[in-house]
Write an enzyme that holds these catalytic residues in place. Structure first.
Site, PDB file in Angstrom:
ATOM      1  N   GLU A 148       4.965  -0.735   1.204  1.00  0.00           N
ATOM      2  CA  GLU A 148       4.623  -0.388  -0.362  1.00  0.00           C
ATOM      3  C   GLU A 148       4.699  -1.994  -0.678  1.00  0.00           C
ATOM      4  O   GLU A 148       5.029  -2.864  -1.712  1.00  0.00           O
ATOM      5  CB  GLU A 148       5.902  -0.911  -0.202  1.00  0.00           C
ATOM      6  CG  GLU A 148       6.111   1.255  -0.721  1.00  0.00           C
ATOM      7  CD  GLU A 148       7.568   1.842  -1.192  1.00  0.00           C
ATOM      8  OE1 GLU A 148       8.440   1.028  -1.348  1.00  0.00           O
ATOM      9  OE2 GLU A 148       7.784   2.633  -0.523  1.00  0.00           O
ATOM     10  N   GLU A 158       0.665  -1.245   0.521  1.00  0.00           N
ATOM     11  CA  GLU A 158      -0.182   0.174   0.482  1.00  0.00           C
ATOM     12  C   GLU A 158       0.764   1.763   0.054  1.00  0.00           C
ATOM     13  O   GLU A 158       1.819   1.588  -0.081  1.00  0.00           O
ATOM     14  CB  GLU A 158      -0.695   0.046   0.979  1.00  0.00           C
ATOM     15  CG  GLU A 158      -0.428  -0.293   2.018  1.00  0.00           C
ATOM     16  CD  GLU A 158       1.127   0.444   3.397  1.00  0.00           C
ATOM     17  OE1 GLU A 158       0.693   2.018   2.904  1.00  0.00           O
ATOM     18  OE2 GLU A 158       2.156  -0.250   3.510  1.00  0.00           O
TER      19      GLU A 158
END
Length: 344
Positions: A310, A168
């Protein structure tokens, strides 16, 4: 909205066969530790004693959060879209680690407050230009929350492999994740809130107070989808949908850090059997993640002090999953290697 159905992986006969296969490899019993547990789990997921990983993928979902208006982040909201550009330019940590682990990488605009236009490598599933400020009103409408979940389910349906990790990007999303954690686990807000992108102690205290006031404002939100709509983000809702869709297809789910695990908390309230499909890549250094993992009775593979997000923890863990299935499929047995076992 129809939530995907996730079936438990329990199969006593297959489980016994997997245990025998693992025990018969040329090694002392239990000597491969967590790799043996993972091999057994993936065998049950794939319903075989010869599991294999095909075309592993990591999906990074990006979105913005209106609650940044409350001053809960050390970085401006514009960093979200700038980091998406960095992903597309293959310059971020997740790009480096995904290449190293042989993972395909998808970048999804779930709700970034920026218009990218058609871009190679960017999957446009924008539900809105960021959520509303949940300190003042629900972050999402029920309809937008459902749309984000549905997009996630559809994205999972388009995957070609059998292993997917989730990442994310979204300035403010540790605040959303902490609020979700509190509402879904009952852990006090103070134990859910951390530094995020690098807040000072005063900043962390302010973040805590913003969440506590919002929890009081949205006290009527008690069901998982209502909680998600009140406090979540478009990327968190889309991750929850993708998890559910992938588990319905009996894929292995590789779980990243604090924000991704908050999405799993929602998904597990909707379909508890989803936890059967989850491998937890690491324990994040973000305050609260360890408590999340304890609540889920999860054993993370790595503890590297990461708190980047991420999906970086997922990419770093993929080689361990390959090792787990490869030893089960390729390692010699005592009989085939003509090695005496301990009972001989």
């Amino acid at each position: 909205m129809q939530i995907p159905t996730v079936s438990p992986i329990a199969d006593p006969d297959l489980s016994a066969r997997l245990e025998r296969a693992i025990a018969n490899k040329t090694k002392p019993p239990g000597s491969l530790g967590a790799l043996e547990t993972i091999a057994h789990q993936i065998g049950l997921i794939q319903q075989t004693v010869e599991p294999a990983l095909r075309r592993p993928a990591i999906i990074v979902f990006a979105a913005d959060h209106g609650v940044v208006a409350e001053g809960i982040s050390a970085y401006p909201q514009s960093v979200t879209w700038q980091m998406v550009e960095n992903f597309l330019a293959e310059g971020a940590a997740i790009n480096v680690f995904a290449r190293a682990s042989g993972c395909a990488l998808q970048v999804v605009d779930a709700g970034v407050n920026h218009d990218f236009g058609p871009r190679a490598g960017l999957v446009d599933r924008k539900v809105g230009h960021g959520t509303a400020n949940f300190a003042q009103q629900p972050a999402m409408s029920a309809a937008d929350c459902a749309a984000a979940i549905a997009h996630g389910v559809a994205l999972a349906a388009g995957l070609e492999g059998n292993l997917v990790g989730f990442g994310e990007m979204g300035i403010g999303n540790t605040t959303a994740a902490a609020a979700l954690m509190h509402k879904l686990t009952g852990v006090p807000v103070a134990e859910c809130v951390g530094a995020g992108t690098g807040l000072t102690p005063d900043g962390i205290l302010h973040k805590q107070r913003v969440i506590e006031a919002a929890v009081e404002r949205h006290a009527s939100a008690c069901e998982p989808l209502d909680i998600l709509a009140a406090f979540g983000g478009y990327e968190i809702a889309m991750i929850a949908g993708a998890m559910l869709g992938a588990a319905e297809r009996r894929m292995v789910l590789l779980i990243d850090g604090f924000i991704v695990t908050s999405a799993l908390l929602v998904a597990a309230r909707l379909q508890p059997a989803i936890l059967d499909y989850c491998v937890f890549s690491h324990c994040s250094d973000e305050h609260g993640h360890r408590r999340m993992l304890a609540y889920l009775e999860a054993r993370p593979l790595l503890n590297l002090g990461l708190r980047l997000g991420e999906g970086t923890g997922c990419a770093l863990a993929v080689p361990l999953l390959h090792a787990a299935v490869d030893f089960l499929r390729e390692m010699a047995t005592f009989e085939s290697a003509q090695v005496s076992d301990k009972s001989a």
